[in-house]
Write a protein that holds these residues in place. Structure first.
Motif, PDB file in Angstrom:
ATOM      1  N   ILE A 117      47.338  -2.490  18.294  1.00 23.55           N
ATOM      2  CA  ILE A 117      45.939  -2.905  18.167  1.00 23.55           C
ATOM      3  C   ILE A 117      44.990  -1.977  18.920  1.00 23.55           C
ATOM      4  CG2 ILE A 117      46.488  -5.331  17.717  1.00 23.55           C
ATOM      5  CD1 ILE A 117      45.759  -5.950  20.606  1.00 23.55           C
ATOM      6  N   GLN A 118      45.543  -1.071  19.756  1.00 26.76           N
ATOM      7  CA  GLN A 118      44.698  -0.081  20.420  1.00 26.76           C
ATOM      8  C   GLN A 118      44.454   1.150  19.551  1.00 26.76           C
ATOM      9  OE1 GLN A 118      43.305  -0.890  23.316  1.00 26.76           O
ATOM     10  NE2 GLN A 118      44.454  -2.818  23.183  1.00 26.76           N
ATOM     11  N   SER A 127      42.930  -0.743  14.348  1.00 27.67           N
ATOM     12  CA  SER A 127      41.920  -1.694  14.844  1.00 27.67           C
ATOM     13  C   SER A 127      40.727  -1.785  13.896  1.00 27.67           C
ATOM     14  CB  SER A 127      41.449  -1.310  16.247  1.00 27.67           C
ATOM     15  OG  SER A 127      40.825  -0.038  16.236  1.00 27.67           O
TER      16      SER A 127
END
Length: 342
Positions: free
Chosen positions: A219-220, A225
């Motif tokens: 998710i980074q 994202s």
């Protein structure tokens, strides 16, 4: 219309029976055509002699085409089926069943198709047709539509057609891949729906089930994202529902988790969340995609599932209170209504 139907049933009961029979034949031909007479007679549990007579009548009315490769509905036949649907639902008692289901579970709308998709594959095709029609009715230009995977969702994709209201819309997968057949994954279904409607799509190329460390790392990533941000802004969520243990096995969860699900009374699964009979979330899997709060924020949630075996599971998901429209079949609806109050 209901009063007229009741009078007709009393005065000319044979007329209703004949209408049901001819509608059923034409309806099944539309779903599975071209189809031979013997195959259709077996499917409908009807003698070939009776089917031949009815098929010849439908052909004489320009509703059915009988060719060397079998029977198929004509354009006029398909149009008549669409126009007859409200009447047929009243004749079959489905209208009352829809209203009872809507009231019992606090739905905005309940749509029921005849039959049991556990027993007849063609009923799942009809679920797909009904759900595609519902989505077309509610979608607006520029919507983001999040979709899950599964065989029922694949049937919906098969029955999507181009429509002006899909202009500027985006189909996105509600979550990562299940690790199952590619054609049943949310990515594939989102792209198929977009191509069939003239909309656009985005794909999420990540596994469905992740460990915490992998989840935090993914998710980074800016690319991931960015897609997740779009998914979580979906105005419409179109999703399937399943039995908890069946879905857990499909997701290849470990034995410890399976034991925990059993102990917690998990009955149903949707979006990677597991629900008990009262609709409480008893377990969830770390997943990249829609979270329960994103589903809450969506303006319209459409659940699609059928089959007597899934009736209790569908009810459990709906009891969680995050469903607006349900598309299901008769067998599942009847099982849902047999369940007592929460």
């Amino acid at each position: 219309m209901r009063k007229l139907i009741n009078v007709q049933k009393q005065l000319i009961p044979d007329l209703s029976d004949t209408m049901k029979k001819r509608y059923t034949i034409l309806h099944h031909v539309r779903l599975i055509g071209p189809v031979g007479r013997r195959t259709l007679a077996q499917t409908l549990h009807m003698t070939e002699r009776v089917l031949r007579a009815e098929a010849e009548f439908l052909e004489s009315q320009g509703l059915l085409d009988i060719g060397p490769d079998g029977m198929r509905a004509t354009v006029s036949g398909e149009r008549l089926l669409e126009e007859m649907e409200p009447l047929v639902k009243m004749l079959f008692g489905i209208t009352e069943l829809e209203e009872e289901l809507r009231r019992r579970f606090g739905l905005k709308q309940a749509v029921i198709v005849a039959g049991d998709s556990d027993e007849t594959p063609h009923v799942k095709q009809e679920l797909g047709r009904a759900a595609a029609s519902i989505l077309r009715r509610y979608v607006t230009k520029g919507d983001i539509i999040a979709v899950t995977g599964g065989s029922t969702m694949a049937q919906i994709a098969e029955r999507m057609t181009p429509s002006p209201q899909f202009k500027g819309c985006w189909f996105v997968p509600a979550r990562g891949g299940l690790g199952e057949r590619v054609e049943l994954q949310a990515n594939t279904i989102a792209s198929a729906m977009a191509k069939r409607t003239g909309a656009q799509y985005r794909m999420l190329h990540v596994p469905d089930h992740l460990g915490e460390e992998a989840y935090q790392s993914l998710i980074q990533d800016p690319t991931v994202s960015d897609i997740i941000a779009d998914i979580r802004k979906a105005r419409i969520v179109l999703h399937g529902m399943g039995e908890a243990l069946v879905m857990a096995r499909r997701r290849r969860v470990d034995e410890r988790t399976m034991t925990s699900l059993l102990a917690e009374g998990a009955l149903a699964e949707a979006f990677g969340y597991y629900f008990d009979e009262q609709g409480r979330v008893v377990h969830n899997m770390p997943t990249v995609g829609l979270r329960i709060e994103d589903i809450d924020n969506a303006e319209l949630r459409i659940g699609v599932a059928g089959g007597a075996s899934k009736g209790r599971a569908i009810a459990a998901v709906i009891r969680h209170g995050r469903e607006d429209v349900l598309v299901t079949d008769e067998a599942a609806a009847e099982q849902m209504l047999l369940m007592g109050p929460v």
